[in-house]
Scaffold this active site. Structure first.
Site, PDB file in Angstrom:
ATOM      1  N   LYS A  44      32.861  38.907  49.292  1.00  0.00           N
ATOM      2  CA  LYS A  44      32.289  37.972  48.305  1.00  0.00           C
ATOM      3  C   LYS A  44      32.965  38.107  46.946  1.00  0.00           C
ATOM      4  O   LYS A  44      32.641  37.403  45.999  1.00  0.00           O
ATOM      5  CB  LYS A  44      30.785  38.231  48.141  1.00  0.00           C
ATOM      6  CG  LYS A  44      29.950  37.897  49.347  1.00  0.00           C
ATOM      7  CD  LYS A  44      28.467  37.734  49.020  1.00  0.00           C
ATOM      8  CE  LYS A  44      27.824  38.915  48.407  1.00  0.00           C
ATOM      9  NZ  LYS A  44      26.354  38.736  48.242  1.00  0.00           N
ATOM     10  N   LYS A  46      32.626  40.770  45.063  1.00  0.00           N
ATOM     11  CA  LYS A  46      31.688  41.489  44.189  1.00  0.00           C
ATOM     12  C   LYS A  46      31.869  42.995  44.393  1.00  0.00           C
ATOM     13  O   LYS A  46      32.062  43.473  45.495  1.00  0.00           O
ATOM     14  CB  LYS A  46      30.242  41.126  44.548  1.00  0.00           C
ATOM     15  CG  LYS A  46      29.749  39.818  43.966  1.00  0.00           C
ATOM     16  CD  LYS A  46      28.221  39.707  44.186  1.00  0.00           C
ATOM     17  CE  LYS A  46      27.564  38.922  43.094  1.00  0.00           C
ATOM     18  NZ  LYS A  46      26.104  38.826  43.256  1.00  0.00           N
TER      19      LYS A  46
HETATM   20  N1  C2G Z   1      18.638  35.323  41.465  1.00  0.00           N
HETATM   21  C1  C2G Z   1      17.711  34.620  40.694  1.00  0.00           C
HETATM   22  N2  C2G Z   1      17.748  34.730  39.343  1.00  0.00           N
HETATM   23  C2  C2G Z   1      18.680  35.513  38.737  1.00  0.00           C
HETATM   24  C3  C2G Z   1      19.613  36.229  39.515  1.00  0.00           C
HETATM   25  C4  C2G Z   1      19.573  36.128  40.898  1.00  0.00           C
HETATM   26  O1  C2G Z   1      16.842  33.901  41.236  1.00  0.00           O
HETATM   27  N3  C2G Z   1      18.684  35.578  37.376  1.00  0.00           N
HETATM   28  C5  C2G Z   1      18.562  35.196  42.929  1.00  0.00           C
HETATM   29  C6  C2G Z   1      19.829  34.593  43.548  1.00  0.00           C
HETATM   30  O2  C2G Z   1      19.777  33.166  43.506  1.00  0.00           O
HETATM   31  C7  C2G Z   1      19.751  35.122  44.984  1.00  0.00           C
HETATM   32  C8  C2G Z   1      19.070  36.497  44.794  1.00  0.00           C
HETATM   33  O3  C2G Z   1      18.440  36.475  43.497  1.00  0.00           O
HETATM   34  O4  C2G Z   1      18.908  34.283  45.783  1.00  0.00           O
HETATM   35  C9  C2G Z   1      20.055  37.652  44.869  1.00  0.00           C
HETATM   36  O5  C2G Z   1      21.070  37.416  43.910  1.00  0.00           O
HETATM   37  P1  C2G Z   1      22.461  38.227  44.064  1.00  0.00           P
HETATM   38  O6  C2G Z   1      22.154  39.657  44.308  1.00  0.00           O
HETATM   39  O7  C2G Z   1      23.344  37.813  42.948  1.00  0.00           O
HETATM   40  O8  C2G Z   1      22.979  37.643  45.452  1.00  0.00           O
HETATM   41  P2  C2G Z   1      24.261  36.685  45.690  1.00  0.00           P
HETATM   42  O9  C2G Z   1      25.493  37.308  45.161  1.00  0.00           O
HETATM   43  O10 C2G Z   1      23.882  35.337  45.256  1.00  0.00           O
HETATM   44  O11 C2G Z   1      24.408  36.795  47.288  1.00  0.00           O
HETATM   45  O12 C2G Z   1      24.806  35.103  51.687  1.00  0.00           O
HETATM   46  C10 C2G Z   1      24.237  34.940  50.411  1.00  0.00           C
HETATM   47  C11 C2G Z   1      24.710  35.971  49.447  1.00  0.00           C
HETATM   48  O13 C2G Z   1      24.573  37.278  49.962  1.00  0.00           O
HETATM   49  C12 C2G Z   1      23.923  35.823  48.149  1.00  0.00           C
END
Ligand code: C2G
Length: 137
Positions: A44, A46
Site C-alpha cells: 500500500k 505505507k
Molecule cells: N479513518 C477515518 N477518519 C480518519 C482516519 C481514518 O474514518 N481521520 C478511517 C479510514 O477511512 C479507514 C479506517 O479509519 O476506514 C482505517 O484507516 P487507515 O488505518 O488509514 O486504513 P487505510 O490505509 O485506509 O487502509 O483495504 C483497505 C485498506 O487496508 C484501508
C-alpha cells in the site's frame, strides 16, 4: 447476528479510528477488522510505526472490535466475506466509490462512514516531530 467487516492499517490509533470502529459496530452485532500486515502495508506504500502484532493487540483491546484478521492482499475481501459470513463491509468516506469496495456489492452490503476530519496517523507523526524540534530534543 449481523456481521460487519472493515479493513485498515490502524497505526498510531486515534479518535478517527475509534469513531470509525464505534459507528461500524453500531451497524451490526459483530465487528471484524482486517488489519494490514507489515508486508501488505509495503504494497500500500505505507510504513507503520507499530508492527502488525502490536497493531493487532491494540485493536483487540478496543471494546467495539470482536475479531481481528490479517489483511495480506487487496483481493482477499470476497473470500473473507464468505469465510466470516460478513453482511456488510464498512469503510471511511475516503474510500467512497473506490472500485476495490464497490466491487464487493455483489457479495454483501457496502457502506461508507464520514471520515473524522482533522486527524490522521501521518499528521500525528509530523506534529510529534515538530514538538521534538521545538523542545530541541
Ligand atoms: N479513518 C477515518 N477518519 C480518519 C482516519 C481514518 O474514518 N481521520 C478511517 C479510514 O477511512 C479507514 C479506517 O479509519 O476506514 C482505517 O484507516 P487507515 O488505518 O488509514 O486504513 P487505510 O490505509 O485506509 O487502509 O483495504 C483497505 C485498506 O487496508 C484501508
Amino acid at each position: 447476528m449481523r456481521k460487519i467487516l472493515t479493513y485498515g492499517t490502524y497505526d498510531v490509533l486515534h479518535r478517527g479510528h475509534i469513531n470509525l470502529l464505534r459507528r461500524a459496530k453500531e451497524r451490526g452485532d459483530y465487528l471484524i477488522v482486517g488489519i494490514s500486515t507489515d508486508e501488505f502495508n509495503a504494497i500500500k506504500g505505507k510504513k507503520s510505526y507499530y508492527d502488525y502484532e502490536t497493531r493487532k493487540e491494540m485493536l483487540e483491546a478496543i471494546k467495539y472490535v470482536d475479531e481481528v484478521i490479517p489483511e495480506c492482499t487487496w483481493d482477499q475481501k470476497p473470500g473473507d466475506i464468505a469465510k466470516y459470513g460478513a453482511d456488510e463491509v464498512v469503510m471511511g468516506s475516503d474510500w467512497e466509490g473506490n472500485e476495490k469496495f464497490e466491487a464487493l456489492r455483489q457479495y454483501c452490503d457496502v457502506y461508507y462512514l464520514p471520515r473524522t476530519e482533522g486527524i490522521s496517523s501521518t499528521q500525528i507523526k509530523s506534529e510529534l516531530h515538530l514538538m521534538d524540534d521545538k523542545a530541541g530534543v
